[in-house]
Design a protein around this motif. Structure first.
Motif, short mmCIF file in Angstrom:
data_model
loop_
_atom_site.label_atom_id
_atom_site.label_comp_id
_atom_site.label_asym_id
_atom_site.label_seq_id
_atom_site.Cartn_x
_atom_site.Cartn_y
_atom_site.Cartn_z
N GLY A 40 0.77 -1.24 0.00
CA GLY A 40 0.00 0.00 0.00
C GLY A 40 0.80 1.29 0.00
N SER A 41 2.10 1.21 -0.18
CA SER A 41 2.93 2.41 -0.13
C SER A 41 2.93 3.19 -1.44
CB SER A 41 4.38 2.04 0.20
OG SER A 41 4.44 1.42 1.44
N LEU A 42 2.42 2.58 -2.49
CA LEU A 42 2.45 3.22 -3.81
C LEU A 42 1.04 3.43 -4.35
CD1 LEU A 42 5.27 0.97 -5.28
CD2 LEU A 42 5.49 3.39 -4.73
N LEU A 43 0.87 4.51 -5.10
CA LEU A 43 -0.39 4.78 -5.77
C LEU A 43 -0.48 3.96 -7.05
CD1 LEU A 43 -0.29 8.66 -5.43
CD2 LEU A 43 -1.57 7.06 -3.99
N ASP A 45 -1.16 4.94 -10.04
CA ASP A 45 -0.44 5.64 -11.12
C ASP A 45 1.06 5.41 -11.01
OD1 ASP A 45 -2.83 6.60 -12.06
OD2 ASP A 45 -2.55 8.64 -11.30
N GLU A 46 1.57 5.43 -9.80
CA GLU A 46 3.00 5.20 -9.59
C GLU A 46 3.37 3.78 -10.00
OE1 GLU A 46 4.05 8.13 -5.85
OE2 GLU A 46 3.04 6.23 -5.41
N ILE A 47 2.54 2.82 -9.67
CA ILE A 47 2.80 1.42 -10.03
C ILE A 47 2.78 1.28 -11.55
CG2 ILE A 47 1.91 -0.93 -9.92
CD1 ILE A 47 0.91 -0.23 -7.07
N ALA A 48 1.82 1.91 -12.20
CA ALA A 48 1.74 1.84 -13.67
C ALA A 48 3.00 2.45 -14.29
CB ALA A 48 0.49 2.56 -14.17
N ASP A 49 3.45 3.58 -13.76
CA ASP A 49 4.66 4.22 -14.27
C ASP A 49 5.89 3.35 -14.04
OD1 ASP A 49 3.16 6.40 -15.05
OD2 ASP A 49 3.76 7.67 -13.36
N ILE A 50 5.96 2.75 -12.86
CA ILE A 50 7.10 1.88 -12.53
C ILE A 50 7.13 0.70 -13.47
CG2 ILE A 50 7.96 0.24 -10.80
CD1 ILE A 50 6.90 2.32 -8.68
N TYR A 51 5.97 0.10 -13.73
CA TYR A 51 5.93 -1.05 -14.63
C TYR A 51 6.38 -0.64 -16.03
CZ TYR A 51 4.42 -5.14 -17.18
OH TYR A 51 4.40 -6.26 -17.99
N MET A 52 5.89 0.51 -16.49
CA MET A 52 6.27 0.99 -17.82
C MET A 52 7.78 1.22 -17.89
SD MET A 52 5.64 2.05 -20.91
CE MET A 52 3.96 2.52 -21.14
N GLU A 53 8.35 1.84 -16.86
CA GLU A 53 9.79 2.09 -16.84
C GLU A 53 10.58 0.78 -16.77
OE1 GLU A 53 10.69 4.77 -13.64
OE2 GLU A 53 9.25 6.25 -14.36
N TYR A 85 10.96 -3.83 -9.08
CA TYR A 85 11.16 -3.73 -7.63
C TYR A 85 12.20 -2.66 -7.31
CZ TYR A 85 12.87 -4.84 -2.98
OH TYR A 85 13.27 -4.74 -1.67
N ASN A 86 13.31 -2.68 -8.04
CA ASN A 86 14.37 -1.69 -7.81
C ASN A 86 13.89 -0.28 -8.12
OD1 ASN A 86 16.32 -3.48 -6.83
ND2 ASN A 86 16.93 -4.04 -8.89
N LYS A 87 13.10 -0.14 -9.17
CA LYS A 87 12.57 1.18 -9.51
C LYS A 87 11.60 1.66 -8.43
CE LYS A 87 13.46 1.23 -14.40
NZ LYS A 87 14.46 2.30 -14.29
N ALA A 88 10.75 0.76 -7.92
CA ALA A 88 9.81 1.11 -6.85
C ALA A 88 10.57 1.51 -5.59
CB ALA A 88 8.86 -0.05 -6.58
N ASN A 90 13.57 2.71 -5.38
CA ASN A 90 14.20 4.01 -5.61
C ASN A 90 13.18 5.15 -5.49
OD1 ASN A 90 16.70 2.85 -5.99
ND2 ASN A 90 16.56 2.84 -8.22
N LEU A 91 11.97 4.92 -6.00
CA LEU A 91 10.92 5.93 -5.89
C LEU A 91 10.58 6.18 -4.43
CD1 LEU A 91 8.73 7.82 -7.04
CD2 LEU A 91 7.23 5.82 -7.15
N LEU A 92 10.40 5.12 -3.67
CA LEU A 92 10.07 5.28 -2.25
C LEU A 92 11.21 5.95 -1.50
CD1 LEU A 92 8.21 1.95 -1.53
CD2 LEU A 92 7.23 4.25 -1.63
N ARG A 93 12.43 5.62 -1.85
CA ARG A 93 13.59 6.25 -1.22
C ARG A 93 13.60 7.74 -1.54
NH1 ARG A 93 18.05 3.46 -3.35
NH2 ARG A 93 17.57 1.80 -1.89
N SER A 94 13.32 8.10 -2.79
CA SER A 94 13.33 9.52 -3.15
C SER A 94 12.18 10.26 -2.47
CB SER A 94 13.24 9.70 -4.67
OG SER A 94 11.95 9.40 -5.14
N LYS A 95 11.08 9.59 -2.22
CA LYS A 95 9.96 10.21 -1.50
C LYS A 95 10.35 10.48 -0.05
CE LYS A 95 5.67 8.56 -3.47
NZ LYS A 95 4.58 7.62 -3.23
N ARG A 96 11.21 9.66 0.49
CA ARG A 96 11.58 9.80 1.90
C ARG A 96 12.67 10.83 2.11
NH1 ARG A 96 10.97 3.96 1.77
NH2 ARG A 96 8.99 3.50 2.76
#
Length: 189
Positions: A40-43, A45-53, A85-88, A90-96
């Motif tokens: 539940g930490s990701l929205l 839209d964020e998951i869709a973007d992560i998958y695309m990336e 997983y690594n992209k997610a 990194n996103l969570l790390r940048s959010k923090r």
């Protein structure tokens, strides 16, 4: 189709097979990343973007010869999911990074800064509002939209012409650093 077939299709830019592969793993990736990994930490839209990336990164690795049928040591699905997983992560790390400054209400920031010199809440709020109004653009408008008009990141991106809500977050972080510095001077004299 086998993983080797998918790799060949990626190498040849076969849009039909690439689309099939993209759709084949998209839903299971979203469920896995949201339900089991980051809970539940990701929205959405964020998951869709992560998958695309992640998909684009796999495609790029195939095109550049970094990933081929000879060096794939896991299933293609596992490889794709690990990139995602690594992209997610990194996103969570940048959010923090600086999350305290980003998520902190302006009044809370002023209270934190002024602990050494107690002031009344009303006076503190007046100083914060005055400081926001004195700030140069884009910080003045951005902080007003966030804290006083309660606009979302997407709304602010549209109003201010930013690419997306992530750009708004980055600018908000910079503005919060500036206002924190200004408030330190104002509230400590």
């Amino acid at each position: 189709m086998t993983d080797q077939d998918y790799i060949r299709a990626l190498l040849q830019n076969d849009n039909d097979v690439m689309g099939e592969m993209y759709e084949k793993y998209r839903e299971s990736f979203a469920k896995w990343i949201q339900g089991y990994v980051f809970k539940g930490s990701l929205l959405e839209d964020e998951i869709a973007d992560i998958y695309m990336e992640a998909f684009e990164a796999v495609w790029t690795n195939v095109k550049k010869g970094r990933l081929n049928t000879g060096n794939l040591r896991s299933s293609l699905k596992t490889y794709l999911f690990s990139v995602g997983y690594n992209k997610a992560r990194n996103l969570l790390r940048s959010k923090r990074i600086g999350i305290r400054e980003i998520s902190m209400d302006l009044t809370e920031l002023a209270m934190e800064i002024s602990d050494a010199v107690p002031k009344e809440d009303i006076e503190r709020e007046r100083i914060v509002q005055e400081t926001v109004n004195e700030m140069k653009e884009p910080c003045n408008q951005l902080l007003n939209l966030v804290y006083y008009q309660k606009k979302t990141g997407d709304e602010i991106a549209c109003i201010m012409g930013y690419k997306n809500s992530e750009s708004v977050k980055a600018q908000k972080y910079k503005c919060m650093l500036k206002i924190k510095d200004i408030l330190k001077r104002k509230l400590h004299y």
